[in-house]
Design a protein around this motif. Structure first.
Motif, mmCIF file in Angstrom:
data_model
loop_
_atom_site.group_PDB
_atom_site.id
_atom_site.type_symbol
_atom_site.label_atom_id
_atom_site.label_comp_id
_atom_site.label_asym_id
_atom_site.label_seq_id
_atom_site.Cartn_x
_atom_site.Cartn_y
_atom_site.Cartn_z
ATOM 1 N N ALA A 45 16.826 -4.427 2.177
ATOM 2 C CA ALA A 45 17.442 -3.093 2.109
ATOM 3 C C ALA A 45 16.538 -2.151 1.304
ATOM 4 N N ASP A 46 16.941 -0.879 1.264
ATOM 5 C CA ASP A 46 16.224 0.137 0.488
ATOM 6 C C ASP A 46 17.257 1.131 -0.030
ATOM 7 N N TRP A 47 16.801 2.124 -0.781
ATOM 8 C CA TRP A 47 17.721 3.081 -1.414
ATOM 9 C C TRP A 47 18.685 3.763 -0.434
ATOM 10 N N PRO A 48 18.281 4.105 0.790
ATOM 11 C CA PRO A 48 19.253 4.723 1.703
ATOM 12 C C PRO A 48 20.421 3.806 2.076
ATOM 13 N N ASP A 49 20.299 2.511 1.825
ATOM 14 C CA ASP A 49 21.361 1.553 2.130
ATOM 15 C C ASP A 49 22.357 1.390 0.981
ATOM 16 N N VAL A 50 22.073 2.004 -0.167
ATOM 17 C CA VAL A 50 22.967 1.886 -1.319
ATOM 18 C C VAL A 50 24.197 2.756 -1.092
ATOM 19 N N VAL A 51 25.360 2.119 -1.128
ATOM 20 C CA VAL A 51 26.637 2.802 -0.940
ATOM 21 C C VAL A 51 27.102 3.421 -2.255
ATOM 22 N N LYS A 52 26.987 2.640 -3.343
ATOM 23 C CA LYS A 52 27.516 3.103 -4.627
ATOM 24 C C LYS A 52 26.713 2.519 -5.770
ATOM 25 N N LEU A 53 26.476 3.369 -6.773
ATOM 26 C CA LEU A 53 25.890 2.950 -8.040
ATOM 27 C C LEU A 53 26.953 3.079 -9.120
ATOM 28 N N THR A 54 27.038 2.112 -9.993
ATOM 29 C CA THR A 54 27.893 2.216 -11.171
ATOM 30 C C THR A 54 26.990 2.094 -12.382
ATOM 31 N N TRP A 55 27.060 3.110 -13.224
ATOM 32 C CA TRP A 55 26.223 3.207 -14.420
ATOM 33 C C TRP A 55 27.058 2.904 -15.651
ATOM 34 N N PHE A 56 26.475 2.167 -16.570
ATOM 35 C CA PHE A 56 27.074 1.896 -17.866
ATOM 36 C C PHE A 56 26.094 2.416 -18.913
ATOM 37 N N LEU A 57 26.545 3.431 -19.679
ATOM 38 C CA LEU A 57 25.696 4.054 -20.687
ATOM 39 C C LEU A 57 26.335 3.945 -22.056
ATOM 40 N N VAL A 58 25.507 3.708 -23.044
ATOM 41 C CA VAL A 58 25.987 3.668 -24.420
ATOM 42 C C VAL A 58 26.292 5.085 -24.907
ATOM 43 N N ASP A 59 25.532 6.080 -24.435
ATOM 44 C CA ASP A 59 25.720 7.469 -24.872
ATOM 45 C C ASP A 59 25.675 8.399 -23.664
ATOM 46 N N VAL A 60 26.842 8.809 -23.175
ATOM 47 C CA VAL A 60 26.880 9.644 -21.967
ATOM 48 C C VAL A 60 26.353 11.054 -22.196
ATOM 49 N N SER A 61 26.173 11.457 -23.452
ATOM 50 C CA SER A 61 25.600 12.781 -23.685
ATOM 51 C C SER A 61 24.152 12.837 -23.187
ATOM 52 N N GLU A 62 23.554 11.687 -22.904
ATOM 53 C CA GLU A 62 22.182 11.624 -22.407
ATOM 54 C C GLU A 62 22.114 11.388 -20.897
ATOM 55 N N VAL A 63 23.206 11.665 -20.190
ATOM 56 C CA VAL A 63 23.260 11.388 -18.752
ATOM 57 C C VAL A 63 22.174 12.134 -17.973
ATOM 58 N N GLN A 64 21.752 13.295 -18.429
ATOM 59 C CA GLN A 64 20.731 14.031 -17.689
ATOM 60 C C GLN A 64 19.427 13.253 -17.610
ATOM 61 N N ILE A 65 19.122 12.482 -18.633
ATOM 62 C CA ILE A 65 17.925 11.635 -18.598
ATOM 63 C C ILE A 65 18.038 10.634 -17.453
ATOM 64 N N VAL A 66 19.196 10.011 -17.326
ATOM 65 C CA VAL A 66 19.431 9.045 -16.250
ATOM 66 C C VAL A 66 19.324 9.741 -14.893
ATOM 67 N N ARG A 67 19.935 10.899 -14.757
ATOM 68 C CA ARG A 67 19.869 11.641 -13.492
ATOM 69 C C ARG A 67 18.433 11.981 -13.121
ATOM 70 N N ASP A 68 17.652 12.435 -14.101
ATOM 71 C CA ASP A 68 16.264 12.808 -13.817
ATOM 72 C C ASP A 68 15.449 11.612 -13.340
ATOM 73 N N VAL A 69 15.600 10.476 -14.007
ATOM 74 C CA VAL A 69 14.867 9.267 -13.592
ATOM 75 C C VAL A 69 15.355 8.815 -12.221
ATOM 76 N N ARG A 70 16.684 8.784 -12.032
ATOM 77 C CA ARG A 70 17.244 8.388 -10.725
ATOM 78 C C ARG A 70 16.663 9.251 -9.616
ATOM 79 N N ASP A 71 16.686 10.566 -9.819
ATOM 80 C CA ASP A 71 16.211 11.461 -8.764
ATOM 81 C C ASP A 71 14.720 11.287 -8.500
ATOM 82 N N ARG A 72 13.953 11.090 -9.529
ATOM 83 C CA ARG A 72 12.512 10.879 -9.351
ATOM 84 C C ARG A 72 12.243 9.588 -8.587
#
Length: 135
Positions: A70-97
């Motif tokens: 499989a590859d990324w287009p086959d991913v139906v759902k991601l579940t993220w577990f973060l210790v500090d959600v105030s830093e979610v933009q960092i995760v979004r930026d890496v995910r998008d890149r």
């Protein structure tokens, strides 16, 4: 590809912030265990660095996807577990890149984000698991 649709517009709901509200599929699903920032030798990548840990976690997930055929287009759902959600933009930026180039004009997979008091070892900042529609 067994993904039928990615629902992004739901009347009466606000738009998804970079994710689909729902994804419909046909065929077989794989449920991928949470991936963390360990390299092939079992060493932590990026102590104290959320971006580095997110990148390693997604790279590990990418290798699991490849092992499933499989590859990324086959991913139906991601579940993220973060210790500090105030830093979610960092995760979004890496995910998008890392995954946007594979998705093209399709929206990101459905997504959930959970803030946790801690992961199984205190030095981990992020964990990501996935549901995948196998091609």
């Amino acid at each position: 590809m067994p993904i039928v649709d990615r629902l992004i517009d739901v009347p009466g709901n606000s738009p998804g912030f970079g994710f689909a509200h729902a994804v419909t599929t046909t065929g077989q699903l794989a449920f991928v265990s949470g991936q963390i920032a360990l390299d092939a030798a079992g060493q932590l990548v990026g102590p104290g660095d959320l971006a580095a840990q997110t990148e390693q976690s997604l790279a590990n997930l990418g290798r699991v996807l490849a092992s499933l055929g499989a590859d990324w287009p086959d991913v139906v759902k991601l579940t993220w577990f973060l210790v500090d959600v105030s830093e979610v933009q960092i995760v979004r930026d890496v995910r998008d890149r890392m995954i946007r180039p594979s998705l093209g004009d399709r929206p990101n997979p459905a997504s959930s984000l959970v803030q946790v008091a801690g992961l199984f070892r205190s030095e981990f900042l992020v964990e990501v698991e996935a549901i995948v529609a196998l091609p």
